[in-house]
Design a protein around this motif. Sequence first.
Motif, PDB file in Angstrom:
ATOM      1  N   LYS A   1      -5.717  45.177  44.713  1.00 23.17           N
ATOM      2  CA  LYS A   1      -5.261  43.885  45.233  1.00 23.17           C
ATOM      3  C   LYS A   1      -5.686  42.734  44.325  1.00 23.17           C
ATOM      4  CE  LYS A   1      -3.216  45.445  48.937  1.00 23.17           C
ATOM      5  NZ  LYS A   1      -1.741  45.376  49.056  1.00 23.17           N
ATOM      6  N   MET A   2      -6.887  42.827  43.780  1.00 21.43           N
ATOM      7  CA  MET A   2      -7.332  41.763  42.873  1.00 21.43           C
ATOM      8  C   MET A   2      -6.547  41.805  41.555  1.00 21.43           C
ATOM      9  SD  MET A   2      -9.599  40.004  44.549  1.00 21.43           S
ATOM     10  CE  MET A   2     -10.906  39.159  43.665  1.00 21.43           C
ATOM     11  N   ARG A   3      -6.186  43.015  41.121  1.00 21.65           N
ATOM     12  CA  ARG A   3      -5.316  43.116  39.935  1.00 21.65           C
ATOM     13  C   ARG A   3      -3.953  42.503  40.214  1.00 21.65           C
ATOM     14  NH1 ARG A   3      -5.650  48.601  36.402  1.00 21.65           N
ATOM     15  NH2 ARG A   3      -7.842  48.477  35.746  1.00 21.65           N
ATOM     16  N   ASP A   4      -3.463  42.704  41.432  1.00 17.33           N
ATOM     17  CA  ASP A   4      -2.170  42.124  41.804  1.00 17.33           C
ATOM     18  C   ASP A   4      -2.196  40.601  41.696  1.00 17.33           C
ATOM     19  OD1 ASP A   4      -1.101  44.582  42.274  1.00 17.33           O
ATOM     20  OD2 ASP A   4      -1.192  44.472  44.460  1.00 17.33           O
ATOM     21  N   ILE A   5      -3.324  39.993  42.080  1.00 13.21           N
ATOM     22  CA  ILE A   5      -3.460  38.530  41.984  1.00 13.21           C
ATOM     23  C   ILE A   5      -3.284  38.081  40.533  1.00 13.21           C
ATOM     24  CG2 ILE A   5      -5.120  36.625  42.177  1.00 13.21           C
ATOM     25  CD1 ILE A   5      -6.243  38.031  44.681  1.00 13.21           C
ATOM     26  N   ILE A   6      -3.899  38.823  39.610  1.00 14.24           N
ATOM     27  CA  ILE A   6      -3.770  38.505  38.182  1.00 14.24           C
ATOM     28  C   ILE A   6      -2.341  38.730  37.711  1.00 14.24           C
ATOM     29  CG2 ILE A   6      -4.535  39.137  35.853  1.00 14.24           C
ATOM     30  CD1 ILE A   6      -7.201  40.044  37.156  1.00 14.24           C
ATOM     31  N   GLU A   7      -1.761  39.860  38.101  1.00 13.40           N
ATOM     32  CA  GLU A   7      -0.408  40.219  37.633  1.00 13.40           C
ATOM     33  C   GLU A   7       0.622  39.168  38.031  1.00 13.40           C
ATOM     34  OE1 GLU A   7       2.639  44.057  37.624  1.00 13.40           O
ATOM     35  OE2 GLU A   7       1.027  43.959  39.122  1.00 13.40           O
ATOM     36  N   ARG A   8       0.478  38.607  39.218  1.00 12.24           N
ATOM     37  CA  ARG A   8       1.471  37.646  39.700  1.00 12.24           C
ATOM     38  C   ARG A   8       1.408  36.314  38.965  1.00 12.24           C
ATOM     39  NH1 ARG A   8       3.230  38.876  45.834  1.00 12.24           N
ATOM     40  NH2 ARG A   8       2.951  41.131  45.724  1.00 12.24           N
ATOM     41  N   GLN A   9       0.336  36.095  38.214  1.00  9.80           N
ATOM     42  CA  GLN A   9       0.228  34.842  37.468  1.00  9.80           C
ATOM     43  C   GLN A   9       0.377  35.049  35.956  1.00  9.80           C
ATOM     44  OE1 GLN A   9      -2.042  31.554  38.368  1.00  9.80           O
ATOM     45  NE2 GLN A   9      -2.787  32.232  40.357  1.00  9.80           N
ATOM     46  N   THR A  10       0.798  36.250  35.553  1.00 11.33           N
ATOM     47  CA  THR A  10       0.975  36.510  34.119  1.00 11.33           C
ATOM     48  C   THR A  10       2.328  37.174  33.876  1.00 11.33           C
ATOM     49  OG1 THR A  10      -0.155  38.645  34.368  1.00 11.33           O
ATOM     50  CG2 THR A  10      -1.494  36.796  33.642  1.00 11.33           C
ATOM     51  N   ASP A  11       2.754  37.180  32.624  1.00  9.17           N
ATOM     52  CA  ASP A  11       3.958  37.941  32.285  1.00  9.17           C
ATOM     53  C   ASP A  11       3.549  39.389  31.983  1.00  9.17           C
ATOM     54  OD1 ASP A  11       2.859  37.938  29.704  1.00  9.17           O
ATOM     55  OD2 ASP A  11       4.083  36.245  29.050  1.00  9.17           O
ATOM     56  N   ASP A  12       4.534  40.260  31.792  1.00  6.82           N
ATOM     57  CA  ASP A  12       4.254  41.694  31.592  1.00  6.82           C
ATOM     58  C   ASP A  12       3.387  41.935  30.362  1.00  6.82           C
ATOM     59  OD1 ASP A  12       5.731  42.260  33.807  1.00  6.82           O
ATOM     60  OD2 ASP A  12       7.559  42.812  32.716  1.00  6.82           O
ATOM     61  N   ARG A  13       3.687  41.237  29.281  1.00  2.00           N
ATOM     62  CA  ARG A  13       2.945  41.442  28.036  1.00  2.00           C
ATOM     63  C   ARG A  13       1.465  41.112  28.229  1.00  2.00           C
ATOM     64  NH1 ARG A  13       1.208  38.187  24.168  1.00  2.00           N
ATOM     65  NH2 ARG A  13       0.894  39.014  22.052  1.00  2.00           N
ATOM     66  N   THR A  14       1.195  39.969  28.846  1.00  4.03           N
ATOM     67  CA  THR A  14      -0.195  39.541  29.049  1.00  4.03           C
ATOM     68  C   THR A  14      -0.927  40.499  29.976  1.00  4.03           C
ATOM     69  OG1 THR A  14       0.500  37.239  28.774  1.00  4.03           O
ATOM     70  CG2 THR A  14      -1.664  37.617  29.760  1.00  4.03           C
ATOM     71  N   TYR A  15      -0.267  40.883  31.053  1.00  4.03           N
ATOM     72  CA  TYR A  15      -0.919  41.782  32.015  1.00  4.03           C
ATOM     73  C   TYR A  15      -1.230  43.130  31.365  1.00  4.03           C
ATOM     74  CZ  TYR A  15      -1.929  44.303  36.318  1.00  4.03           C
ATOM     75  OH  TYR A  15      -2.545  45.057  37.295  1.00  4.03           O
ATOM     76  N   ASN A  16      -0.334  43.612  30.520  1.00  4.27           N
ATOM     77  CA  ASN A  16      -0.571  44.894  29.837  1.00  4.27           C
ATOM     78  C   ASN A  16      -1.783  44.811  28.901  1.00  4.27           C
ATOM     79  OD1 ASN A  16       1.459  46.376  31.035  1.00  4.27           O
ATOM     80  ND2 ASN A  16       3.013  45.714  29.553  1.00  4.27           N
ATOM     81  N   ILE A  17      -1.970  43.665  28.260  1.00  7.67           N
ATOM     82  CA  ILE A  17      -3.148  43.470  27.405  1.00  7.67           C
ATOM     83  C   ILE A  17      -4.424  43.648  28.238  1.00  7.67           C
ATOM     84  CG2 ILE A  17      -4.494  41.713  26.163  1.00  7.67           C
ATOM     85  CD1 ILE A  17      -1.824  40.565  25.159  1.00  7.67           C
ATOM     86  N   LEU A  18      -4.405  43.119  29.454  1.00  3.66           N
ATOM     87  CA  LEU A  18      -5.596  43.170  30.316  1.00  3.66           C
ATOM     88  C   LEU A  18      -5.848  44.566  30.868  1.00  3.66           C
ATOM     89  CD1 LEU A  18      -5.105  39.812  32.294  1.00  3.66           C
ATOM     90  CD2 LEU A  18      -6.576  40.220  30.322  1.00  3.66           C
ATOM     91  N   ILE A  19      -4.795  45.245  31.342  1.00  4.06           N
ATOM     92  CA  ILE A  19      -5.023  46.543  31.997  1.00  4.06           C
ATOM     93  C   ILE A  19      -5.251  47.680  30.993  1.00  4.06           C
ATOM     94  CG2 ILE A  19      -3.810  45.932  34.117  1.00  4.06           C
ATOM     95  CD1 ILE A  19      -1.424  47.593  33.112  1.00  4.06           C
ATOM     96  N   GLN A  20      -4.937  47.438  29.723  1.00  8.59           N
ATOM     97  CA  GLN A  20      -5.244  48.471  28.723  1.00  8.59           C
ATOM     98  C   GLN A  20      -6.746  48.708  28.626  1.00  8.59           C
ATOM     99  OE1 GLN A  20      -3.364  47.335  25.042  1.00  8.59           O
ATOM    100  NE2 GLN A  20      -1.293  47.823  25.795  1.00  8.59           N
ATOM    101  N   GLN A  21      -7.520  47.685  28.964  1.00  8.54           N
ATOM    102  CA  GLN A  21      -8.980  47.811  29.018  1.00  8.54           C
ATOM    103  C   GLN A  21      -9.389  47.824  30.496  1.00  8.54           C
ATOM    104  OE1 GLN A  21     -10.795  48.323  26.334  1.00  8.54           O
ATOM    105  NE2 GLN A  21      -9.003  48.113  24.996  1.00  8.54           N
ATOM    106  N   GLY A  22      -8.934  48.869  31.180  1.00 10.85           N
ATOM    107  CA  GLY A  22      -9.056  48.935  32.639  1.00 10.85           C
ATOM    108  C   GLY A  22     -10.457  48.745  33.175  1.00 10.85           C
ATOM    109  N   GLU A  23     -11.437  49.440  32.589  1.00 13.96           N
ATOM    110  CA  GLU A  23     -12.793  49.354  33.124  1.00 13.96           C
ATOM    111  C   GLU A  23     -13.410  47.985  32.864  1.00 13.96           C
ATOM    112  OE1 GLU A  23     -16.483  52.090  32.234  1.00 13.96           O
ATOM    113  OE2 GLU A  23     -15.179  52.993  33.750  1.00 13.96           O
ATOM    114  N   LEU A  24     -13.074  47.375  31.732  1.00 11.87           N
ATOM    115  CA  LEU A  24     -13.563  46.019  31.464  1.00 11.87           C
ATOM    116  C   LEU A  24     -12.998  45.030  32.477  1.00 11.87           C
ATOM    117  CD1 LEU A  24     -13.359  45.696  27.552  1.00 11.87           C
ATOM    118  CD2 LEU A  24     -15.407  45.992  28.971  1.00 11.87           C
ATOM    119  N   LEU A  25     -11.708  45.163  32.762  1.00 13.96           N
ATOM    120  CA  LEU A  25     -11.078  44.301  33.757  1.00 13.96           C
ATOM    121  C   LEU A  25     -11.715  44.524  35.125  1.00 13.96           C
ATOM    122  CD1 LEU A  25      -8.927  42.209  34.452  1.00 13.96           C
ATOM    123  CD2 LEU A  25      -7.302  44.093  34.803  1.00 13.96           C
ATOM    124  N   ASN A  26     -11.969  45.790  35.466  1.00 12.41           N
ATOM    125  CA  ASN A  26     -12.587  46.097  36.754  1.00 12.41           C
ATOM    126  C   ASN A  26     -13.975  45.482  36.884  1.00 12.41           C
ATOM    127  OD1 ASN A  26     -10.327  47.519  37.396  1.00 12.41           O
ATOM    128  ND2 ASN A  26     -11.248  49.556  37.216  1.00 12.41           N
TER     129      ASN A  26
END
Length: 544
Positions: free
Chosen positions: A253-278
């Motif tokens: 749910k917290m990832r969803d909050i980030i995703e809704r305020q970014t474009d696909d490219r930006t969100y993919n940059i963030l989730i590629q480092q999943g544990e860091l984002l977590n």
Amino acid sequence: MTISFTLRTEDLTLDEIGKFYVDTKHDRENIEFLKSNATGLLIGSRGTGKTMLLKIAEKELLDKFENDHILPVFVSFSSAALVDNKEDIFKKWMLSKILFALQGQLKKVGLLKTKNIFSFLIGKDSEETDDLAVQISKLINKLEKSWKNNQTVVDNASPFVEDVDYFKELLHSVCEELKIKYLIFLFDEACHNFLPKQQREFFTLFRDLRDSYICCKAAVYPGITSYGTFEMFHDSIVKRVEKDILAEDYVDKMRDIIERQTDDRTYNILIQQGELLNSLIYAATGNPRVLLKSVYEASEKLTSLKKTNVNSTIKDFYRTQMWNEYTKLGDKFTSYKEIIDWGRAFIEDKVLMETQNKNSRSNNEEFYDKQTIYFIIHKDAPELVKKAINILEYAGIVVLHTEGYKTRGGIYNRYQVNMGIVAASTSELDLSSYIIKLRRGLSIKVVTEYGANSVAFKEIDQIKNNINFENGGIDLQTLLDRNIDILDIYEYQKKEIKKEGFCKLIDILNSSEMDLQRAHLIGPVRARNIYNLSMNALLEYIIG
């Protein structure tokens, strides 16, 4: 193109709010409660999403208005600290603001076919109803400028903003005429910027307004609210907004909050480092605004996500920035300064030290494989201790986890310290990995206990005679005396207007736009911009 996050719901339209909102089970329960006809309070610290929930409730009620005939009215009291209360006319200001908020909503939904709301009393527009509307509009304007040069407001208001019964009669006429089932007033910024006397007056009105046609909901902060004779658990239903970091869907749910305020490219940059984002998600401890701020910093304005940057952000954001913001509350609420300082010392010197000891147990000790961010305080602890903890809640340093927790024959409240603050207080170098380890081993059974007469509270006696809760609201004069350096204008503009004697916010706000134009290179457009920025800076600081 530079991408950034929107941190405040007030900056969004209702349609944008619908796009950004992420539904969780807990939030959905709160929204359904806000849409019900029960009187209630929504309690949460800064940035936890109270305004978002109020606005979503408003949007959903408006979407179904044609079928359900329930009209939501969103009311903000953000400029309350500017209202001079010397003449005891604060209630009139509140009722006037409510009336005009209702009138505005009726116009938006196409229900108000006449000039103003008072026409419902006689069924048509008239000179008399026009005069009433103008009179009350002028009263609001005068009251919100009454801080200027200690102006005294001469009050010739209508009985509809003097007497609650007259006021309710007008609202009944509106509902009956327009076939409205009932009105739901959603009060945002309900009272954290009120003086204690004003807070008590608000909650008296809040209770008195309740009837078959009127329902009130208010978003409030913990720690700085005086309820007077209003009894929270008898006069209303109380809901809390904090998100549970132990919930199975918390990260998603917290990832969803980030995703809704970014474009696909930006969100993919963030989730590629999943544990860091977590790790940033857990560090935020359920606070969306804190999450968005920290992610923006750690990702170098949403361009990359590297371990070094994440670790340095966690250290700086939670060890320095959050504590600095907390300490500044002593400037905003000057009467609470000593108790604010005591609260910081209690968390840093007592709670965090004990938390670290528990989290670094050796293998032969009980609960060696468990981690904690929790502490409990006895229900009979000194009142000043409870007040200090509530202010820490307001700032998001701690969160109330469980009220009325029973252990070893005593009744306690269980609190959790912000996970980022716990991590940043350690000597760990790899803070992102430490946070993941902390979350994996987290157990609500491992707590530090502070009894009713804990030695950790002994210093509180030394300051109890210095605290005056009657004067504990916003110190408006301190805010007005702030230097114009806080304004988001060019340095040369600051320099030029300072030459003309405009060095503090009050200097600008007590002047006219024409006065500002005396400064070199400041024309009419820039003068208006500077004036508006000064007022916005003041209100933004009050809102927090």
